[in-house]
Design a protein around this motif. Structure first.
Motif, PDB file in Angstrom:
ATOM      1  N   TYR A   3     -29.769 -55.850  -3.959  1.00  0.00           N
ATOM      2  CA  TYR A   3     -28.752 -56.730  -3.399  1.00  0.00           C
ATOM      3  C   TYR A   3     -27.385 -56.206  -3.837  1.00  0.00           C
ATOM      4  O   TYR A   3     -27.137 -56.021  -5.030  1.00  0.00           O
ATOM      5  CB  TYR A   3     -28.992 -58.175  -3.865  1.00  0.00           C
ATOM      6  N   LEU A   4     -26.526 -55.956  -2.862  1.00  0.00           N
ATOM      7  CA  LEU A   4     -25.256 -55.284  -3.131  1.00  0.00           C
ATOM      8  C   LEU A   4     -24.089 -56.252  -3.040  1.00  0.00           C
ATOM      9  O   LEU A   4     -24.018 -57.080  -2.142  1.00  0.00           O
ATOM     10  CB  LEU A   4     -25.042 -54.137  -2.141  1.00  0.00           C
ATOM     11  N   THR A   5     -23.175 -56.085  -3.968  1.00  0.00           N
ATOM     12  CA  THR A   5     -21.941 -56.873  -3.966  1.00  0.00           C
ATOM     13  C   THR A   5     -20.785 -55.961  -4.338  1.00  0.00           C
ATOM     14  O   THR A   5     -20.971 -54.957  -5.039  1.00  0.00           O
ATOM     15  CB  THR A   5     -22.037 -58.053  -4.947  1.00  0.00           C
ATOM     16  N   GLU A   6     -19.573 -56.310  -3.861  1.00  0.00           N
ATOM     17  CA  GLU A   6     -18.409 -55.459  -4.072  1.00  0.00           C
ATOM     18  C   GLU A   6     -17.475 -56.068  -5.118  1.00  0.00           C
ATOM     19  O   GLU A   6     -17.175 -57.261  -5.072  1.00  0.00           O
ATOM     20  CB  GLU A   6     -17.656 -55.254  -2.756  1.00  0.00           C
TER      21      GLU A   6
ATOM     22  N   SER B  55     -25.288 -52.915  -7.546  1.00  0.00           N
ATOM     23  CA  SER B  55     -26.651 -53.191  -7.116  1.00  0.00           C
ATOM     24  C   SER B  55     -27.350 -54.118  -8.101  1.00  0.00           C
ATOM     25  O   SER B  55     -27.219 -53.955  -9.318  1.00  0.00           O
ATOM     26  CB  SER B  55     -27.422 -51.866  -7.014  1.00  0.00           C
ATOM     27  N   SER B  56     -28.072 -55.086  -7.567  1.00  0.00           N
ATOM     28  CA  SER B  56     -28.780 -56.044  -8.403  1.00  0.00           C
ATOM     29  C   SER B  56     -30.122 -56.361  -7.780  1.00  0.00           C
ATOM     30  O   SER B  56     -30.309 -56.233  -6.574  1.00  0.00           O
ATOM     31  CB  SER B  56     -27.946 -57.324  -8.542  1.00  0.00           C
ATOM     32  N   GLN B  57     -31.060 -56.823  -8.605  1.00  0.00           N
ATOM     33  CA  GLN B  57     -32.347 -57.292  -8.108  1.00  0.00           C
ATOM     34  C   GLN B  57     -32.360 -58.806  -7.931  1.00  0.00           C
ATOM     35  O   GLN B  57     -33.373 -59.387  -7.562  1.00  0.00           O
ATOM     36  CB  GLN B  57     -33.469 -56.867  -9.064  1.00  0.00           C
TER      37      GLN B  57
ATOM     38  N   GLN C 244     -25.782 -58.989  -0.915  1.00  0.00           N
ATOM     39  CA  GLN C 244     -26.502 -58.897   0.358  1.00  0.00           C
ATOM     40  C   GLN C 244     -27.676 -57.928   0.226  1.00  0.00           C
ATOM     41  O   GLN C 244     -27.558 -56.866  -0.389  1.00  0.00           O
ATOM     42  CB  GLN C 244     -25.559 -58.401   1.456  1.00  0.00           C
ATOM     43  N   LYS C 245     -28.791 -58.298   0.841  1.00  0.00           N
ATOM     44  CA  LYS C 245     -29.977 -57.459   0.760  1.00  0.00           C
ATOM     45  C   LYS C 245     -29.737 -56.116   1.446  1.00  0.00           C
ATOM     46  O   LYS C 245     -29.186 -56.043   2.541  1.00  0.00           O
ATOM     47  CB  LYS C 245     -31.166 -58.155   1.407  1.00  0.00           C
TER      48      LYS C 245
END
Length: 306
Positions: A198-201, A209-211, A217-218
């Motif tokens: 899951y990406l966030t800016e 990147s996160s799990q 967002q996926k």
């Protein structure tokens, strides 16, 4: 994704899937529009006029747009589906397909897709906007998707908001294939893989990147190792989603950053550019519903590492 048997041979071949050009011989004196309606019975009168307008009809090798052009016995008439684009006298991009609805280009690394606060001119958007306005000052182009400035390869722009909307609102259904080539640091041990995160800016415009599904967002990326050397791997990468910097972040997650990508962990830059190229774009044409497929040449610098 198919494993290439010979990457240099496979990657040097262009594999555009497009309709075959048609060739006819005039059997009796006629007018061009009447002749075309007879030969292209599956197309409407308006469709045939569009072919004439877009200069895709050739009589004895000369493009003809006049519908009442007289034809004589024995003359050769051709339909060339792919419009031959005007050469744009600017470094950084090449038109590889154009019709009345959209433009497909091959963008060089270092060229912005659209303007930023720091750079307004000499972007792919500004160059194409000037190009279509030379044909008609009222013409415009519209962004469909983007490539990072340092990523080379295929992009598509629409010629109207209607076409832009049709492509964007049905993006997953319209896009049949979107394949990138990535040169990454090190040897990727697993030959085929799938990366989900899951990406966030951040405020610094860096993607993280996160799990945790609640932290972005996926993003889903598929890869296959196509070639390896002592220091690098060449991957074919396909996207299920199209998040900002997705491939670059996911290659970092994989532990093999894209070469030249110091923003996302790379420590080497052997070809003096980002090792990412939009290689293949295949989609359903929003109007004609034809399957369109475009493939660019692999950057020579990529192949030079293998």
């Amino acid at each position: 994704m198919r494993q290439p048997k010979d990457i240099k041979k496979t990657f040097s071949q262009k594999k555009k899937v497009k309709p075959n050009d048609l060739k006819f011989e005039v059997q009796h004196d006629s007018e061009l529009l009447v002749f075309l309606l007879e030969k292209l019975s599956q197309k409407s009168r308006n469709d045939v006029k569009v072919l004439l307008r877009d200069k895709k009809v050739f009589v004895e090798g000369e493009a003809i747009s006049q519908f009442n052009q007289p034809l004589r016995l024995g003359q050769k008439v051709e339909i060339r589906w792919e419009k031959q684009p005007e050469e744009i006298k600017i470094r950084g991009l090449k038109i590889i397909f154009e019709d009345q609805y959209l433009i497909v280009i091959d963008k060089e690394a270092g060229v912005l897709s659209i303007a930023t606060e720091k750079q307004k001119e000499n972007t792919a958007y500004s160059v194409l906007s000037e190009y279509v306005k030379r044909q008609d000052p009222a013409n415009k182009i519209f962004v469909v998707h983007r490539l990072d400035k340092d990523t080379s390869g295929i992009m598509m722009y629409a010629k109207s908001q209607r076409i832009q909307k049709a492509l964007q609102e049905n993006w997953n259904d319209n896009i049949l294939e979107r394949t990138y080539l990535a040169v990454v640091e090190g040897i990727v041990a697993k030959p085929v893989g799938k990366i989900i995160s899951y990406l966030t800016e951040s405020k610094a415009l860096i993607m993280y990147s996160s799990q945790n599904p609640e932290q972005g967002q996926k993003a889903v990326t598929y890869y296959e190792v196509a070639k390896t050397s002592k220091k690098h791997s060449l991957l074919q990468v396909n996207l299920e989603t199209g998040r900002k910097n997705q491939i670059r972040v996911h290659m970092k997650d994989l532990g093999h950053s894209v070469i030249g990508d110091d923003k996302y962990g790379a420590t080497t830059n052997p070809i003096k550019r980002l090792g990412l190229h939009a290689w293949v774009l295949s989609f359903t044409h929003p109007v004609t519903k034809e399957a369109m497929r475009f493939e660019t040449e692999v950057p020579k610098a990529f192949l030079g590492l293998f």
